[in-house]
Design a protein around this motif. Structure first.
Motif, PDB file in Angstrom:
ATOM      1  N   LEU A 186     -46.569 -31.521  31.450  1.00  0.00           N
ATOM      2  CA  LEU A 186     -46.307 -30.374  30.571  1.00  0.00           C
ATOM      3  C   LEU A 186     -45.707 -30.843  29.245  1.00  0.00           C
ATOM      4  CD1 LEU A 186     -46.308 -27.381  30.009  1.00  0.00           C
ATOM      5  CD2 LEU A 186     -44.185 -27.160  31.334  1.00  0.00           C
ATOM      6  N   ARG A 187     -44.818 -31.813  29.312  1.00  0.00           N
ATOM      7  CA  ARG A 187     -44.220 -32.331  28.066  1.00  0.00           C
ATOM      8  C   ARG A 187     -45.315 -32.845  27.119  1.00  0.00           C
ATOM      9  NH1 ARG A 187     -39.525 -34.121  26.124  1.00  0.00           N
ATOM     10  NH2 ARG A 187     -38.489 -33.322  27.981  1.00  0.00           N
ATOM     11  N   ASP A 188     -46.278 -33.586  27.685  1.00  0.00           N
ATOM     12  CA  ASP A 188     -47.383 -34.097  26.850  1.00  0.00           C
ATOM     13  C   ASP A 188     -48.188 -32.945  26.242  1.00  0.00           C
ATOM     14  OD1 ASP A 188     -46.762 -36.714  27.298  1.00  0.00           O
ATOM     15  OD2 ASP A 188     -48.335 -37.076  28.783  1.00  0.00           O
ATOM     16  N   ILE A 189     -48.469 -31.931  27.058  1.00  0.00           N
ATOM     17  CA  ILE A 189     -49.261 -30.789  26.570  1.00  0.00           C
ATOM     18  C   ILE A 189     -48.503 -30.085  25.430  1.00  0.00           C
ATOM     19  CG2 ILE A 189     -50.220 -28.515  27.185  1.00  0.00           C
ATOM     20  CD1 ILE A 189     -50.414 -29.696  30.132  1.00  0.00           C
ATOM     21  N   LEU A 190     -47.208 -29.899  25.636  1.00  0.00           N
ATOM     22  CA  LEU A 190     -46.413 -29.201  24.610  1.00  0.00           C
ATOM     23  C   LEU A 190     -46.374 -30.011  23.310  1.00  0.00           C
ATOM     24  CD1 LEU A 190     -43.409 -27.856  26.749  1.00  0.00           C
ATOM     25  CD2 LEU A 190     -45.587 -26.737  26.239  1.00  0.00           C
ATOM     26  N   PRO A 213     -40.278 -30.006  22.557  1.00  0.00           N
ATOM     27  CA  PRO A 213     -39.641 -29.949  23.877  1.00  0.00           C
ATOM     28  C   PRO A 213     -38.234 -30.546  23.874  1.00  0.00           C
ATOM     29  CG  PRO A 213     -41.697 -31.251  23.964  1.00  0.00           C
ATOM     30  CD  PRO A 213     -41.454 -30.891  22.518  1.00  0.00           C
ATOM     31  N   ALA A 214     -37.317 -29.867  24.573  1.00  0.00           N
ATOM     32  CA  ALA A 214     -35.944 -30.380  24.708  1.00  0.00           C
ATOM     33  C   ALA A 214     -35.983 -31.691  25.481  1.00  0.00           C
ATOM     34  CB  ALA A 214     -35.089 -29.352  25.449  1.00  0.00           C
ATOM     35  N   SER A 215     -35.038 -32.577  25.189  1.00  0.00           N
ATOM     36  CA  SER A 215     -35.046 -33.871  25.894  1.00  0.00           C
ATOM     37  C   SER A 215     -34.560 -33.709  27.332  1.00  0.00           C
ATOM     38  CB  SER A 215     -34.196 -34.891  25.135  1.00  0.00           C
ATOM     39  OG  SER A 215     -32.857 -34.461  25.112  1.00  0.00           O
ATOM     40  N   THR A 216     -33.766 -32.666  27.602  1.00  0.00           N
ATOM     41  CA  THR A 216     -33.313 -32.427  28.975  1.00  0.00           C
ATOM     42  C   THR A 216     -34.244 -31.443  29.655  1.00  0.00           C
ATOM     43  OG1 THR A 216     -31.077 -32.535  28.083  1.00  0.00           O
ATOM     44  CG2 THR A 216     -31.294 -31.789  30.363  1.00  0.00           C
ATOM     45  N   LYS A 261     -42.339 -24.500  17.787  1.00  0.00           N
ATOM     46  CA  LYS A 261     -41.264 -23.778  18.478  1.00  0.00           C
ATOM     47  C   LYS A 261     -40.597 -24.660  19.551  1.00  0.00           C
ATOM     48  CE  LYS A 261     -43.281 -19.234  17.603  1.00  0.00           C
ATOM     49  NZ  LYS A 261     -43.953 -18.045  18.165  1.00  0.00           N
ATOM     50  N   PRO A 262     -39.273 -24.509  19.715  1.00  0.00           N
ATOM     51  CA  PRO A 262     -38.570 -25.268  20.747  1.00  0.00           C
ATOM     52  C   PRO A 262     -39.016 -24.829  22.149  1.00  0.00           C
ATOM     53  CG  PRO A 262     -37.027 -24.276  19.185  1.00  0.00           C
ATOM     54  CD  PRO A 262     -38.368 -23.666  18.914  1.00  0.00           C
ATOM     55  N   ALA A 263     -38.994 -25.779  23.093  1.00  0.00           N
ATOM     56  CA  ALA A 263     -39.437 -25.467  24.458  1.00  0.00           C
ATOM     57  C   ALA A 263     -38.572 -26.195  25.472  1.00  0.00           C
ATOM     58  CB  ALA A 263     -40.897 -25.882  24.627  1.00  0.00           C
ATOM     59  N   ILE A 303     -39.070 -21.193  27.626  1.00  0.00           N
ATOM     60  CA  ILE A 303     -38.691 -22.060  28.746  1.00  0.00           C
ATOM     61  C   ILE A 303     -39.775 -21.867  29.806  1.00  0.00           C
ATOM     62  CG2 ILE A 303     -36.986 -22.521  30.554  1.00  0.00           C
ATOM     63  CD1 ILE A 303     -34.871 -21.354  28.562  1.00  0.00           C
ATOM     64  N   PHE A 304     -40.490 -22.936  30.095  1.00  0.00           N
ATOM     65  CA  PHE A 304     -41.592 -22.863  31.051  1.00  0.00           C
ATOM     66  C   PHE A 304     -41.050 -23.167  32.449  1.00  0.00           C
ATOM     67  CE2 PHE A 304     -43.428 -23.782  26.935  1.00  0.00           C
ATOM     68  CZ  PHE A 304     -44.483 -22.892  26.877  1.00  0.00           C
TER      69      PHE A 304
END
Ligand SMILES: Cc1cc2nc3c(=O)[nH]c(=O)nc-3n(C[C@H](O)[C@H](O)[C@H](O)COP(=O)(O)O)c2cc1C
Length: 199
Positions: free
Chosen positions: A137-141, A148-151, A118-120, A90-91
């Motif tokens: 950050l979502r794009d980078i992940l 990445p989680a949708s929420t 991995k989930p983030a 979790i970032f």
């Protein structure tokens, strides 16, 4: 399910900074809802002392099974080992000039296979909640092939919050209530449930 470990990543590196106080708030929020076989750790980018990216290799081109031994520098091997210990992340990130702090981008760039698959989750904060940072950050992940989680949770902060936290040693109850009423805690828990489900 075998035991799993999730890291809360504290992303900014200046001193003093708000990030550890917000990370601790999220940690306290999630501790009561942790399943027995899941542990939560704080991983502070500031403590890794990573210089600006100085490995000769392109991380995505290293062998997937053991990238750690391929790095030239000890700081990279140490960071790689730490990240490999965790199953999800979790970032917790502030917004700096409409994006993430360079310290977080740098820490992400150092590795690839250690993040891949991995989930983030993303918790952003800033004057308007840090939504631009969260979007970047979502794009980078996704580029790192994370899931990445949708929420995501976005915490609106005030200019005096850092001083208040430094004075009290924590985020005040008044601030916590304001975030709760704004739906922050619900969002964090929903994000966490998504991460647990994809572990
Ligand atoms: C270099 C820099 C750029 C910033 N840019 C933004 C911004 O684009 N939007 C925003 O809402 N806040 C911005 N801020 C304010 C930060 O969100 C706020 O200072 C926050 O406390 C920073 O997190 P930190 O204390 O963990 O470093 C910026 C702060 C810094 C230091």
């Amino acid at each position: 399910m075998p035991p799993k470990t999730i890291a809360l990543i504290t992303s900014s590196t200046r001193s003093p900074r708000l990030n550890p106080f917000i990370t601790n708030y999220i940690y306290d929020l999630l501790t009561p809802v942790l399943p027995e076989d899941v542990s939560l750790h704080v991983l502070d980018v500031a403590a890794q002392d990573l210089p600006l990216y100085n490995e000769p290799a392109i991380p995505s081109l290293l062998p997937e099974t053991d990238p750690t031994s391929c790095y030239r520098h000890e700081h990279t091997r140490a960071w790689s080992s730490k990240v490999r210990e965790h199953d999800a992340f979790i970032f917790v990130t502030p917004q700096y000039n409409w994006s993430v702090p360079a310290s977080l981008k740098n820490a992400l760039d150092y590795l690839f296979h250690e993040w891949k698959g991995k989930p983030a989750g993303i918790v952003s904060y800033g004057g308007r909640g840090g939504g631009k940072a969260a979007g970047h950050l979502r794009d980078i992940l996704q580029g790192l092939r994370m899931r990445p989680a949708s929420t995501a949770a976005a915490l609106v902060t005030t200019r005096t919050l850092l001083d208040d936290c430094l004075e009290q040693g924590r985020v005040s109850e008044v601030q916590i209530v304001a975030w709760r009423e704004a739906g922050v805690e619900d969002a964090v828990r929903r994000m966490f449930e998504e991460i647990l489900a994809s572990l």
